[in-house]
Scaffold this motif. Structure first.
Motif, PDB file in Angstrom:
ATOM      1  N   ILE A   1       0.857  -1.189   0.000  1.00 33.55           N
ATOM      2  CA  ILE A   1       0.000   0.000   0.000  1.00 33.55           C
ATOM      3  C   ILE A   1       0.893   1.239   0.000  1.00 33.55           C
ATOM      4  O   ILE A   1       1.430   1.624   1.049  1.00 33.55           O
ATOM      5  N   PRO A   2       1.117   1.845  -1.165  1.00 29.72           N
ATOM      6  CA  PRO A   2       1.964   3.040  -1.223  1.00 29.72           C
ATOM      7  C   PRO A   2       1.399   4.165  -0.380  1.00 29.72           C
ATOM      8  O   PRO A   2       0.190   4.377  -0.329  1.00 29.72           O
ATOM      9  N   SER A   3       2.292   4.870   0.297  1.00 29.17           N
ATOM     10  CA  SER A   3       1.903   6.046   1.058  1.00 29.17           C
ATOM     11  C   SER A   3       1.922   7.217   0.090  1.00 29.17           C
ATOM     12  O   SER A   3       2.971   7.748  -0.225  1.00 29.17           O
ATOM     13  N   GLY A   4       0.754   7.576  -0.439  1.00 29.03           N
ATOM     14  CA  GLY A   4       0.640   8.532  -1.527  1.00 29.03           C
ATOM     15  C   GLY A   4       1.436   9.803  -1.331  1.00 29.03           C
ATOM     16  O   GLY A   4       1.628  10.257  -0.212  1.00 29.03           O
ATOM     17  N   GLY A   5       1.909  10.341  -2.439  1.00 23.45           N
ATOM     18  CA  GLY A   5       2.690  11.566  -2.386  1.00 23.45           C
ATOM     19  C   GLY A   5       4.167  11.322  -2.584  1.00 23.45           C
ATOM     20  O   GLY A   5       4.916  12.245  -2.856  1.00 23.45           O
ATOM     21  N   SER A   6       4.603  10.070  -2.454  1.00 20.91           N
ATOM     22  CA  SER A   6       6.007   9.757  -2.723  1.00 20.91           C
ATOM     23  C   SER A   6       6.154   9.397  -4.191  1.00 20.91           C
ATOM     24  O   SER A   6       5.241   8.904  -4.827  1.00 20.91           O
ATOM     25  N   ARG A   7       7.316   9.652  -4.727  1.00 22.03           N
ATOM     26  CA  ARG A   7       7.558   9.381  -6.139  1.00 22.03           C
ATOM     27  C   ARG A   7       7.574   7.878  -6.382  1.00 22.03           C
ATOM     28  O   ARG A   7       8.318   7.147  -5.759  1.00 22.03           O
ATOM     29  N   GLY A   8       6.749   7.463  -7.308  1.00 24.89           N
ATOM     30  CA  GLY A   8       6.763   6.065  -7.697  1.00 24.89           C
ATOM     31  C   GLY A   8       6.232   5.110  -6.641  1.00 24.89           C
ATOM     32  O   GLY A   8       6.425   3.903  -6.738  1.00 24.89           O
ATOM     33  N   GLY A   9       5.536   5.627  -5.619  1.00 24.81           N
ATOM     34  CA  GLY A   9       5.011   4.758  -4.582  1.00 24.81           C
ATOM     35  C   GLY A   9       6.084   4.031  -3.805  1.00 24.81           C
ATOM     36  O   GLY A   9       5.927   2.884  -3.410  1.00 24.81           O
ATOM     37  N   THR A  10       7.205   4.692  -3.613  1.00 26.61           N
ATOM     38  CA  THR A  10       8.356   4.039  -3.007  1.00 26.61           C
ATOM     39  C   THR A  10       8.234   3.893  -1.496  1.00 26.61           C
ATOM     40  O   THR A  10       8.773   2.963  -0.921  1.00 26.61           O
ATOM     41  N   VAL A  11       7.556   4.809  -0.858  1.00 27.40           N
ATOM     42  CA  VAL A  11       7.320   4.733   0.578  1.00 27.40           C
ATOM     43  C   VAL A  11       5.962   4.065   0.772  1.00 27.40           C
ATOM     44  O   VAL A  11       4.977   4.470   0.167  1.00 27.40           O
TER      45      VAL A  11
ATOM     46  N   GLN B   1      20.579  13.103   2.639  1.00 29.13           N
ATOM     47  CA  GLN B   1      20.642  14.550   2.807  1.00 29.13           C
ATOM     48  C   GLN B   1      19.648  15.007   3.867  1.00 29.13           C
ATOM     49  O   GLN B   1      19.962  15.848   4.713  1.00 29.13           O
ATOM     50  N   GLU B   2      18.446  14.436   3.819  1.00 29.67           N
ATOM     51  CA  GLU B   2      17.417  14.805   4.792  1.00 29.67           C
ATOM     52  C   GLU B   2      17.845  14.402   6.202  1.00 29.67           C
ATOM     53  O   GLU B   2      17.623  15.149   7.164  1.00 29.67           O
ATOM     54  N   ILE B   3      18.464  13.237   6.323  1.00 30.79           N
ATOM     55  CA  ILE B   3      18.966  12.802   7.626  1.00 30.79           C
ATOM     56  C   ILE B   3      20.059  13.743   8.116  1.00 30.79           C
ATOM     57  O   ILE B   3      20.088  14.137   9.292  1.00 30.79           O
ATOM     58  N   ASP B   4      20.945  14.137   7.212  1.00 32.11           N
ATOM     59  CA  ASP B   4      22.046  15.022   7.589  1.00 32.11           C
ATOM     60  C   ASP B   4      21.525  16.378   8.052  1.00 32.11           C
ATOM     61  O   ASP B   4      22.037  16.961   9.015  1.00 32.11           O
TER      62      ASP B   4
ATOM     63  N   ASN C   1       7.131   7.306   7.579  1.00 30.42           N
ATOM     64  CA  ASN C   1       6.788   7.481   6.170  1.00 30.42           C
ATOM     65  C   ASN C   1       6.747   8.958   5.786  1.00 30.42           C
ATOM     66  O   ASN C   1       7.182   9.344   4.704  1.00 30.42           O
ATOM     67  N   VAL C   2       6.216   9.789   6.673  1.00 30.80           N
ATOM     68  CA  VAL C   2       6.164  11.232   6.403  1.00 30.80           C
ATOM     69  C   VAL C   2       7.575  11.797   6.261  1.00 30.80           C
ATOM     70  O   VAL C   2       7.859  12.572   5.337  1.00 30.80           O
ATOM     71  N   PHE C   3       8.458  11.420   7.170  1.00 34.36           N
ATOM     72  CA  PHE C   3       9.850  11.892   7.094  1.00 34.36           C
ATOM     73  C   PHE C   3      10.472  11.505   5.757  1.00 34.36           C
ATOM     74  O   PHE C   3      11.117  12.337   5.091  1.00 34.36           O
ATOM     75  N   LEU C   4      10.279  10.254   5.342  1.00 36.32           N
ATOM     76  CA  LEU C   4      10.889   9.780   4.099  1.00 36.32           C
ATOM     77  C   LEU C   4      10.262  10.467   2.881  1.00 36.32           C
ATOM     78  O   LEU C   4      10.976  10.804   1.927  1.00 36.32           O
ATOM     79  N   LYS C   5       8.963  10.670   2.916  1.00 38.54           N
ATOM     80  CA  LYS C   5       8.308  11.357   1.791  1.00 38.54           C
ATOM     81  C   LYS C   5       8.771  12.814   1.686  1.00 38.54           C
ATOM     82  O   LYS C   5       8.933  13.336   0.583  1.00 38.54           O
ATOM     83  N   ASN C   6       8.997  13.455   2.813  1.00 36.91           N
ATOM     84  CA  ASN C   6       9.522  14.822   2.786  1.00 36.91           C
ATOM     85  C   ASN C   6      10.884  14.859   2.114  1.00 36.91           C
ATOM     86  O   ASN C   6      11.215  15.804   1.402  1.00 36.91           O
ATOM     87  N   ALA C   7      11.690  13.821   2.365  1.00 38.12           N
ATOM     88  CA  ALA C   7      13.014  13.762   1.736  1.00 38.12           C
ATOM     89  C   ALA C   7      12.913  13.633   0.228  1.00 38.12           C
ATOM     90  O   ALA C   7      13.735  14.176  -0.512  1.00 38.12           O
TER      91      ALA C   7
END
Length: 220
Positions: free
Chosen positions: A88-98, A128-131, A212-218
């Protein structure tokens, strides 16, 4: 709930993983798959309240993955998976990756989420987002409730060497060396076949959602 008969089918399939047996038990497979599709539909209804980015028009049937294995490049030539997978992709991420990912398998069911093994371009921007915002990620993964459910996030597979863009002295190097960014929690057969199984899975997903939100923001 997932019916015991669905788990029994998967158990028998694991012991008889061949086309003749599968053909003879096609009705059992169809019934088990319909059970998983129904479960997925109920789960989607709850997840849409947790993650507003999940499209309300998502078809539960399309989120249940094929049971047929791609054996073209595999040494394991058994034709069928011994589990049902639900992506179940968490919508808003490119290509349903998250995504949220549910595996249904006797003795090995689990619910997970995040991003498993991102390819180089996505891995770069997540690092980069983690950094830039490590404190935000650490607030999520070091929360006591998160650790109790999912264990130590840093214990996932890591690079043996330091990513070339970063220093070994970076205070967050253990996070920057990660190859995947996933949280998962095992679900027992008793839990997945219980009357409140859908709510149980949804509740766990609600704890994965901030990751998932953190990763999608990245990736935005």
């Amino acid at each position: 709930m997932i019916y015991q008969e669905s788990l029994d089918f998967l158990k028998d399939l694991a012991e008889n993983n061949n086309r003749d047996w599968f053909t003879a038990n096609k009705e059992r497979y169809d019934a088990a798959r319909e059970n998983v599709i129904d479960f997925t539909g109920q789960l989607l209804a709850k997840l849409q309240k947790i993650d507003p980015a999940i499209d309300e028009t998502v078809d539960a049937k399309k989120r249940v993955m094929r049971i047929y294995r791609d054996i073209r490049f595999s040494k394991n030539k058994t034709p069928y998976k011994n589990n049902f997978g639900v992506s179940i992709p968490s919508g808003g991420s490119r290509g349903g990756t998250v995504e949220f990912y549910l595996q249904i398998q006797p003795g090995n069911s689990f619910i997970g989420g995040g991003y498993w093994m991102p390819e180089a371009p996505h891995l770069k921007v997540i690092r980069q987002e983690i950094d830039y915002n490590a404190s935000e990620l650490k607030a999520i993964i070091d929360d006591k409730a998160f650790v109790k459910l999912f264990g130590d996030f840093r214990k996932q597979e890591q690079l043996k060497s330091v990513p070339r863009e970063y220093s070994a002295e970076n205070e967050n190097i253990d996070l920057l060396k990660l190859k995947s960014f996933v949280a998962w929690h095992k679900i027992t057969d008793e839990e997945i076949t219980s009357g409140d199984a859908v709510q149980l899975v949804a509740d766990i997903c609600s704890k994965i959602y901030p990751l998932n939100v953190f990763l999608k923001n990245a990736l935005a």
